[in-house]
Design an enzyme around this catalytic site. Structure first.
Site, PDB file in Angstrom:
ATOM      1  N   CYS A 121       1.045  -1.252  -0.339  1.00 42.75           N
ATOM      2  CA  CYS A 121       0.632  -0.114  -0.174  1.00 42.75           C
ATOM      3  C   CYS A 121       0.768   1.228   0.326  1.00 42.75           C
ATOM      4  CB  CYS A 121      -1.251  -0.169   1.166  1.00 42.75           C
ATOM      5  SG  CYS A 121      -1.961  -1.226   1.270  1.00 42.75           S
ATOM      6  N   LYS A 167      -8.947  -0.488  10.126  1.00 46.04           N
ATOM      7  CA  LYS A 167      -9.423  -1.035   9.072  1.00 46.04           C
ATOM      8  C   LYS A 167      -8.709  -2.347   9.671  1.00 46.04           C
ATOM      9  CE  LYS A 167      -7.922  -1.754   4.410  1.00 46.04           C
ATOM     10  NZ  LYS A 167      -7.458  -1.212   3.040  1.00 46.04           N
ATOM     11  N   ARG A 209      -8.699  -9.138  -3.672  1.00 47.34           N
ATOM     12  CA  ARG A 209      -7.355  -8.488  -4.365  1.00 47.34           C
ATOM     13  C   ARG A 209      -7.284  -9.712  -5.659  1.00 47.34           C
ATOM     14  NH1 ARG A 209      -4.441  -9.160   1.461  1.00 47.34           N
ATOM     15  NH2 ARG A 209      -4.985  -7.305   2.771  1.00 47.34           N
ATOM     16  N   LYS A 260     -13.911  -1.796   9.023  1.00 45.71           N
ATOM     17  CA  LYS A 260     -13.627  -2.662   8.328  1.00 45.71           C
ATOM     18  C   LYS A 260     -12.833  -3.932   8.717  1.00 45.71           C
ATOM     19  CE  LYS A 260     -11.383  -3.259   3.755  1.00 45.71           C
ATOM     20  NZ  LYS A 260     -11.103  -2.466   2.991  1.00 45.71           N
ATOM     21  N   SER A 284     -15.010  -7.957   0.234  1.00 47.59           N
ATOM     22  CA  SER A 284     -15.458  -8.612  -0.699  1.00 47.59           C
ATOM     23  C   SER A 284     -15.678 -10.099   0.033  1.00 47.59           C
ATOM     24  CB  SER A 284     -14.150  -8.615  -1.326  1.00 47.59           C
ATOM     25  OG  SER A 284     -12.882  -9.031  -0.688  1.00 47.59           O
ATOM     26  N   TYR A 318     -20.757  -4.468  -1.831  1.00 56.28           N
ATOM     27  CA  TYR A 318     -21.035  -4.883  -3.466  1.00 56.28           C
ATOM     28  C   TYR A 318     -22.798  -5.900  -3.532  1.00 56.28           C
ATOM     29  CZ  TYR A 318     -16.069  -5.004  -2.637  1.00 56.28           C
ATOM     30  OH  TYR A 318     -15.086  -4.764  -2.526  1.00 56.28           O
TER      31      TYR A 318
HETATM   32  C1  PBG Z   1      -6.780  -1.234  -0.739  1.00 61.82           C
HETATM   33  C2  PBG Z   1      -7.722  -2.069  -0.201  1.00 61.82           C
HETATM   34  C3  PBG Z   1      -8.291  -3.237  -0.357  1.00 61.82           C
HETATM   35  C4  PBG Z   1      -9.431  -3.149  -0.267  1.00 61.82           C
HETATM   36  C5  PBG Z   1     -10.187  -1.781  -0.507  1.00 61.82           C
HETATM   37  N1  PBG Z   1      -9.154  -1.058  -0.001  1.00 61.82           N
HETATM   38  C6  PBG Z   1      -7.520  -4.577   0.311  1.00 61.82           C
HETATM   39  C7  PBG Z   1      -6.973  -4.976   1.181  1.00 61.82           C
HETATM   40  O1  PBG Z   1      -6.210  -3.951   2.533  1.00 61.82           O
HETATM   41  O2  PBG Z   1      -5.673  -5.243   0.929  1.00 61.82           O
HETATM   42  C8  PBG Z   1     -10.809  -3.871   0.598  1.00 61.82           C
HETATM   43  C9  PBG Z   1     -12.046  -4.246  -0.232  1.00 61.82           C
HETATM   44  C10 PBG Z   1     -12.210  -5.457   0.557  1.00 61.82           C
HETATM   45  O3  PBG Z   1     -11.891  -6.613   0.360  1.00 61.82           O
HETATM   46  O4  PBG Z   1     -13.863  -5.717  -0.340  1.00 61.82           O
HETATM   47  N2  PBG Z   1      -6.360  -0.754   0.640  1.00 61.82           N
END
Ligand code: PBG
Length: 343
Positions: A145, A211, A221, A264, A291, A330
């Site tokens: 990131c 998060k 991913r 999240k 997701s 979603y």
């Molecule tokens: C990016 C990001 C992620 C998600 C949203 N922004 C993935 C991660 O941190 O690997 C995940 C969203 C999802 O799983 O629906 N940093």
């Protein structure tokens, strides 16, 4: 609570006590009665639809997320228009760029995928709220990131410098809200300063304030091909075991100028949603139904093990009941259509 607060509990009104306490089913008897006493209502305005935008031609379904597509830039405005038509107020954009490098530089291009999508949607659906995810993991060749230093660690402050430029380019392309999702310390403050210095004082920041380092991001991913090539995200995303630390993260982001907060994933963290709601009652709170949560429901529904519609409505209602004002999901397009048909 003492018995003084509950006069119906005193001995001489015992009969009334029975009437009040022992017959809650009275109010569940008909659909109209249930509607009348419902405490939490799911509204189409509560939902945010995430959209994946790709530089490639042709829409492609994400294998682990049935019903979710990577949209080419020239089709995404029509998808956003359909969302608005169903009553949705906001979409959240993620990009799948043509090229990736160590610095994630495609994230800040004026003609990057997300920037082009923002302009296209703004033109086609002027009133829709446009949220841009501000992170580098979909743009770096290593999938992390941010910027990786010589020792292989995430360089916090070098990453902030890039995020500042990405936020400004997303605001310039028309984002109403930028949403930093990398759990980089200081990301909200750095982006706020950069936006203000560039004249984008009205661009809001939705911080992914809490998060967690979660297994539930797996399908995402796949969708943006952002799995880290080495190591993992545990040095910046939070340990799922921690709750008090979430309050610290929230407080820092509020102090740095976050306009909205987020928890999240949602499902395994509804206690954090509740605690965040109580910590900052004055800020809009967003829960991200991620997701992996989507994939679980879709897989079970496809197998005939769960009823998709009632399961999804129950989950999203639970997130609101826990204290979320908004849910990124979603399922948003489906739910908007179901709600339009009366739930
Ligand atoms: C990016 C990001 C992620 C998600 C949203 N922004 C993935 C991660 O941190 O690997 C995940 C969203 C999802 O799983 O629906 N940093």
């Amino acid at each position: 609570m003492t018995n003084d607060d509950r006069p119906w509990l005193v001995a001489d009104t015992e009969q009334r006590a029975e009437a009040i306490l022992r017959r809650p089913r009275r109010l569940r008897r008909t659909r109209a009665l249930r509607d009348l006493v419902r405490e939490t209502r799911l509204d189409v305005a509560d939902l945010v639809l995430p959209l994946f935008v790709t530089h490639e031609a042709g829409a492609r379904e994400v294998p682990s997320m049935p019903g979710v597509f990577q949209w080419p830039v020239d089709e995404v405005a029509a998808v956003a228009a359909r969302a608005a038509q169903a009553g949705l107020r906001a979409v959240l954009l993620f990009g799948i760029p043509a090229a990736r490098d160590a610095a994630g530089s495609a994230a800040e291009l004026e003609d990057g995928v997300v920037q082009r999508a923002l302009r296209a949607i703004r033109e086609r659906v002027p009133g829709l709220v446009l949220v841009a995810d501000t992170c580098l993991c979909g743009y770096t060749d290593h999938g992390h990131c941010g910027i990786i230093d010589a020792s292989g660690a995430l360089d916090n402050d070098a990453t902030l410098a890039v995020l500042r430029r990405v936020a400004v380019s997303q605001a310039a392309a028309g984002a109403d809200i930028v949403a930093p999702s990398g759990m980089i310390d200081g990301m909200v403050g750095a982006m706020r300063a950069a936006l203000d210095e560039s004249g984008f004082t009205d661009t809001a920041i939705l911080s992914y304030s809490t998060k967690y380092a979660s297994a539930f991001y797996g399908p995402f991913r796949d969708a943006v091909r952002s799995a880290p090539a080495f190591a993992d995200r545990r040095t910046h995303q939070m340990d799922p075991a921690n709750a008090r630390e979430a309050l610290r993260e929230n407080a820092l982001d509020v102090a740095e100028g976050a306009d909205l907060l987020m928890v999240k994933p949602a499902l395994a963290y509804l206690d954090i949603v509740r605690q965040t709601r109580e910590q900052f009652p004055e800020l809009p709170l967003v829960a991200y139904n991620v997701s992996g949560e989507y994939a679980m429901v879709k897989a079970a529904a496809a197998a005939g093990w769960l009823d998709e519609r009632t399961t999804v409505l129950e989950l999203l209602t639970g997130m609101k009941r826990a204290g979320a004002d908004l849910v990124i999901t979603y399922h948003a397009q489906d739910v908007a259509e179901w709600l339009g048909q009366g739930g």
